[in-house]
Design a protein around this motif. Structure first.
Motif, mmCIF file in Angstrom:
data_model
loop_
_atom_site.group_PDB
_atom_site.id
_atom_site.type_symbol
_atom_site.label_atom_id
_atom_site.label_comp_id
_atom_site.label_asym_id
_atom_site.label_seq_id
_atom_site.Cartn_x
_atom_site.Cartn_y
_atom_site.Cartn_z
ATOM 1 N N LYS A 1 0.447 2.795 10.417
ATOM 2 C CA LYS A 1 -0.113 1.443 10.524
ATOM 3 C C LYS A 1 1.024 0.421 10.454
ATOM 4 O O LYS A 1 1.071 -0.544 11.225
ATOM 5 C CB LYS A 1 -1.102 1.215 9.373
ATOM 6 C CG LYS A 1 -1.931 -0.047 9.500
ATOM 7 C CD LYS A 1 -3.009 -0.047 8.426
ATOM 8 C CE LYS A 1 -3.254 -1.421 7.857
ATOM 9 N NZ LYS A 1 -4.016 -1.356 6.591
ATOM 10 N N LYS A 2 1.954 0.676 9.526
ATOM 11 C CA LYS A 2 3.090 -0.234 9.384
ATOM 12 C C LYS A 2 3.929 -0.254 10.677
ATOM 13 O O LYS A 2 4.331 -1.312 11.154
ATOM 14 C CB LYS A 2 3.957 0.177 8.183
ATOM 15 C CG LYS A 2 5.033 -0.869 7.894
ATOM 16 C CD LYS A 2 6.085 -0.369 6.962
ATOM 17 C CE LYS A 2 7.304 -1.291 6.983
ATOM 18 N NZ LYS A 2 8.381 -0.774 6.134
ATOM 19 N N ALA A 3 4.162 0.942 11.216
ATOM 20 C CA ALA A 3 4.954 1.035 12.453
ATOM 21 C C ALA A 3 4.277 0.239 13.567
ATOM 22 O O ALA A 3 4.938 -0.467 14.333
ATOM 23 C CB ALA A 3 5.122 2.494 12.862
ATOM 24 N N GLU A 4 2.940 0.356 13.628
ATOM 25 C CA GLU A 4 2.188 -0.397 14.643
ATOM 26 C C GLU A 4 2.336 -1.905 14.429
ATOM 27 O O GLU A 4 2.519 -2.662 15.380
ATOM 28 C CB GLU A 4 0.698 -0.011 14.603
ATOM 29 C CG GLU A 4 0.424 1.271 15.369
ATOM 30 C CD GLU A 4 -0.952 1.853 15.074
ATOM 31 O OE1 GLU A 4 -1.804 1.129 14.494
ATOM 32 O OE2 GLU A 4 -1.159 3.036 15.403
ATOM 33 N N GLN B 1 -2.704 10.394 3.914
ATOM 34 C CA GLN B 1 -3.002 8.971 3.729
ATOM 35 C C GLN B 1 -1.728 8.131 3.889
ATOM 36 O O GLN B 1 -1.696 7.115 4.581
ATOM 37 C CB GLN B 1 -3.601 8.774 2.324
ATOM 38 C CG GLN B 1 -4.293 7.450 2.111
ATOM 39 C CD GLN B 1 -5.536 7.321 2.990
ATOM 40 O OE1 GLN B 1 -6.124 8.326 3.404
ATOM 41 N NE2 GLN B 1 -5.887 6.092 3.316
ATOM 42 N N LEU B 2 -0.676 8.628 3.246
ATOM 43 C CA LEU B 2 0.618 7.934 3.295
ATOM 44 C C LEU B 2 1.117 7.837 4.743
ATOM 45 O O LEU B 2 1.582 6.797 5.194
ATOM 46 C CB LEU B 2 1.635 8.677 2.418
ATOM 47 C CG LEU B 2 2.962 7.966 2.184
ATOM 48 C CD1 LEU B 2 2.751 6.655 1.447
ATOM 49 C CD2 LEU B 2 3.916 8.850 1.383
ATOM 50 N N ASN B 3 0.993 8.963 5.461
ATOM 51 C CA ASN B 3 1.401 8.972 6.875
ATOM 52 C C ASN B 3 0.618 7.947 7.676
ATOM 53 O O ASN B 3 1.171 7.261 8.536
ATOM 54 C CB ASN B 3 1.188 10.366 7.487
ATOM 55 C CG ASN B 3 2.326 11.299 7.093
ATOM 56 O OD1 ASN B 3 3.381 10.862 6.660
ATOM 57 N ND2 ASN B 3 2.084 12.611 7.197
ATOM 58 N N LYS B 4 -0.673 7.872 7.377
ATOM 59 C CA LYS B 4 -1.532 6.927 8.102
ATOM 60 C C LYS B 4 -1.058 5.492 7.859
ATOM 61 O O LYS B 4 -0.982 4.680 8.782
ATOM 62 C CB LYS B 4 -2.989 7.072 7.637
ATOM 63 C CG LYS B 4 -3.764 8.094 8.435
ATOM 64 C CD LYS B 4 -5.232 8.043 8.043
ATOM 65 C CE LYS B 4 -6.003 9.221 8.615
ATOM 66 N NZ LYS B 4 -7.274 9.428 7.905
ATOM 67 N N GLU C 1 0.844 -1.216 0.000
ATOM 68 C CA GLU C 1 0.000 0.000 0.000
ATOM 69 C C GLU C 1 0.864 1.245 0.000
ATOM 70 O O GLU C 1 0.582 2.213 -0.713
ATOM 71 C CB GLU C 1 -0.890 0.026 1.250
ATOM 72 C CG GLU C 1 -2.218 -0.688 1.091
ATOM 73 C CD GLU C 1 -3.051 -0.550 2.365
ATOM 74 O OE1 GLU C 1 -3.457 0.584 2.695
ATOM 75 O OE2 GLU C 1 -3.251 -1.569 3.050
ATOM 76 N N ILE C 2 1.927 1.184 0.813
ATOM 77 C CA ILE C 2 2.829 2.345 0.919
ATOM 78 C C ILE C 2 3.464 2.610 -0.449
ATOM 79 O O ILE C 2 3.489 3.754 -0.922
ATOM 80 C CB ILE C 2 3.902 2.124 2.005
ATOM 81 C CG1 ILE C 2 3.245 2.204 3.385
ATOM 82 C CG2 ILE C 2 5.026 3.141 1.893
ATOM 83 C CD1 ILE C 2 4.128 1.754 4.538
ATOM 84 N N VAL C 3 3.951 1.533 -1.064
ATOM 85 C CA VAL C 3 4.595 1.673 -2.379
ATOM 86 C C VAL C 3 3.621 2.292 -3.384
ATOM 87 O O VAL C 3 3.954 3.253 -4.090
ATOM 88 C CB VAL C 3 5.109 0.298 -2.886
ATOM 89 C CG1 VAL C 3 5.510 0.373 -4.364
ATOM 90 C CG2 VAL C 3 6.297 -0.148 -2.048
ATOM 91 N N GLU C 4 2.396 1.757 -3.349
ATOM 92 C CA GLU C 4 1.386 2.272 -4.286
ATOM 93 C C GLU C 4 1.078 3.739 -4.021
ATOM 94 O O GLU C 4 1.013 4.559 -4.952
ATOM 95 C CB GLU C 4 0.106 1.435 -4.195
ATOM 96 C CG GLU C 4 0.213 0.130 -4.985
ATOM 97 C CD GLU C 4 -0.878 -0.871 -4.629
ATOM 98 O OE1 GLU C 4 -1.891 -0.460 -4.007
ATOM 99 O OE2 GLU C 4 -0.708 -2.067 -4.958
ATOM 100 N N MET C 5 0.876 4.042 -2.739
ATOM 101 C CA MET C 5 0.546 5.420 -2.382
ATOM 102 C C MET C 5 1.682 6.361 -2.736
ATOM 103 O O MET C 5 1.452 7.456 -3.261
ATOM 104 C CB MET C 5 0.229 5.484 -0.879
ATOM 105 C CG MET C 5 -0.345 6.798 -0.403
ATOM 106 S SD MET C 5 -1.778 7.366 -1.357
ATOM 107 C CE MET C 5 -3.074 6.367 -0.654
ATOM 108 N N GLU C 6 2.904 5.913 -2.487
ATOM 109 C CA GLU C 6 4.076 6.757 -2.807
ATOM 110 C C GLU C 6 4.127 7.013 -4.315
ATOM 111 O O GLU C 6 4.431 8.130 -4.750
ATOM 112 C CB GLU C 6 5.350 6.066 -2.339
ATOM 113 C CG GLU C 6 5.656 6.351 -0.878
ATOM 114 C CD GLU C 6 6.842 5.548 -0.322
ATOM 115 O OE1 GLU C 6 7.302 5.858 0.769
ATOM 116 O OE2 GLU C 6 7.288 4.611 -1.022
ATOM 117 N N THR C 7 3.832 5.972 -5.085
ATOM 118 C CA THR C 7 3.829 6.109 -6.544
ATOM 119 C C THR C 7 2.771 7.138 -6.965
ATOM 120 O O THR C 7 3.043 8.038 -7.768
ATOM 121 C CB THR C 7 3.528 4.741 -7.197
ATOM 122 O OG1 THR C 7 4.388 3.781 -6.625
ATOM 123 C CG2 THR C 7 3.734 4.793 -8.698
ATOM 124 N N THR C 8 1.587 7.013 -6.383
ATOM 125 C CA THR C 8 0.495 7.945 -6.697
ATOM 126 C C THR C 8 0.885 9.379 -6.330
ATOM 127 O O THR C 8 0.677 10.322 -7.102
ATOM 128 C CB THR C 8 -0.780 7.543 -5.935
ATOM 129 O OG1 THR C 8 -0.957 6.134 -6.065
ATOM 130 C CG2 THR C 8 -1.991 8.265 -6.487
#
Ligand code: ZN
Length: 373
Positions: free
Chosen positions: A172-175, A165-168, A98-105
């Motif tokens: 989530k990943k950190a959690e 969104q990316l921060n969220k 998700e992070i990769v996708e969001m970063e790409t977007t």
């Protein structure tokens, strides 16, 4: 004078004692009675010891069962933990995707915005410069600027939302990573628990094996304790002597150090007593063993734990036994004189070193040879 004597029970010996009044018999009769009582007590003790050993072994077995249950539940916990860890890993992977996708977007959005701004500044008609330079008046100019600003603001807003969104997702990943650490800690603790339980089980298994061995030995001892001696006693009791004891003292079968006296021995490993039915006289292999008195060789041959044994019938139910010999100098039925060589010392049968195991029996029952020598 030779007289045929058949002695079938202690009662007979006792009555003989009363009739004859021979002091040697009187002493013998009471000591037989006492030794029989001791023998019975010894058997009781051995039985009690065996029961105790068996109980101890069963207690350990039940402890092992409890431990095995705990190990099983620990392994189940571990399995479910591993499932949780795998599921969490999956979630982390998905989040990373998700992070990769969001970063790409976000990057694309950012690129689009930059490209649009560049186009507005640089391209011909409709470009920002054109729009601004082509403004008829200040109102137009400001209006144009406002439109550009609005476009920019919209793009910026989209970009901001994407960044939020990316921060969220990153949070989530950190959690999830934190959760993974927690699960790993649980897993480590669980593995440690399993290892310690396995070590406990190993110790208990060793204790069980030892307890079992002791039970088996106690059982064997209980059965064998006086089997040989009892068998001999039964055999000699039913034997009809053709001799009459002439009285007096017996002679030493061999001159040597007495390494073990007659009597009840405490079995160090079992805590109960066992009758040593004779005295052990140290004698190196091949040393002549001599008859303790006149008599007839009752038997000369292999006698189980006694090894090569000679038994001499001295008459009136009195017999002597010489055990663990390396070889014989007499044979069954042969008449022997006191001091005559009957065998040669050795370590046959149940023996830890060369010696002569010397017994005196009256009507089959072992006596302390010291009283006869
Ligand atoms: Zn002995």
């Amino acid at each position: 004078m030779f007289r045929k004597v058949t002695i079938v029970s202690i009662a007979c010996i006792m009555s003989l004692t009363l009739v004859c009044g021979v002091p040697a018999y009187a002493k013998t009769a009471s000591s037989i009675k006492q030794e029989l009582a001791e023998s019975q007590q010894n058997e009781k003790d051995a039985k009690a010891e065996y029961e105790a050993k068996k109980k101890a072994e069963e207690a350990i077995k039940s402890e092992i069962k409890t431990l095995e249950k705990r190990i099983k539940s620990t392994e189940n916990e571990l399995k479910s933990l591993e499932k949780d860890i795998a599921a969490n890993d999956q979630k982390i992977e998905e989040t990373e995707q998700e992070i990769v996708e969001m970063e790409t977007t976000v990057r694309r959005q950012n690129d689009d915005l930059n490209a649009r701004l560049r186009m507005m500044y640089e391209s011909g008609e409709g470009s920002l410069i054109e729009v601004l330079l082509g403004s008829a008046d200040l109102t137009d100019f400001l209006g144009g600027l406002d439109i550009v600003k609005k476009i920019h603001e919209y793009d910026m807003q989209v970009l901001d939302e994407m960044n939020i969104q990316l921060n969220k997702i990153e949070q989530k990943k950190a959690e999830l990573v934190d959760m993974q650490q927690l699960l790993d800690t649980h897993k480590k603790a669980q593995i440690q628990k399993r290892e310690s339980l396995a070590a406990d089980k190993k110790k208990l298994a060793a204790a069980e094996a030892k307890a079992h061995q002791e039970t088996v030995e106690a059982q064997e001892d209980l059965a064998a304790a006086q089997k040989e001696s009892d068998a001999l006693e039964a055999e000699l009791k039913s034997y009809t002597s053709t001799q009459t004891w002439g009285g007096g003292k017996l002679g030493w079968p061999v001159i040597g150090r007495v390494t073990s006296e007659y009597g009840y021995r405490i079995r160090p490993n079992f805590g109960y007593r066992q009758l040593h039915s004779g005295i052990d006289i140290a004698a190196s292999t091949g040393t002549p063993i001599r008859a303790a008195g006149d008599g007839v060789v009752y038997s000369a041959g292999w006698k189980g734990s006694y090894g090569n044994a000679v038994i001499i019938d001295h008459g009136s139910g009195i017999m002597t036994l010489y055990g663990h010999n390396s070889s014989f100098a007499v044979s069954s039925g042969q008449s022997v004189k006191r001091g005559q060589v009957i065998a040669y010392a050795g370590s046959t049968g149940n023996s830890t070193g060369p010696h002569c195991h010397f017994e005196v029996r009256v009507n089959g029952t072992p006596q302390n040879p010291r009283g006869w020598l």
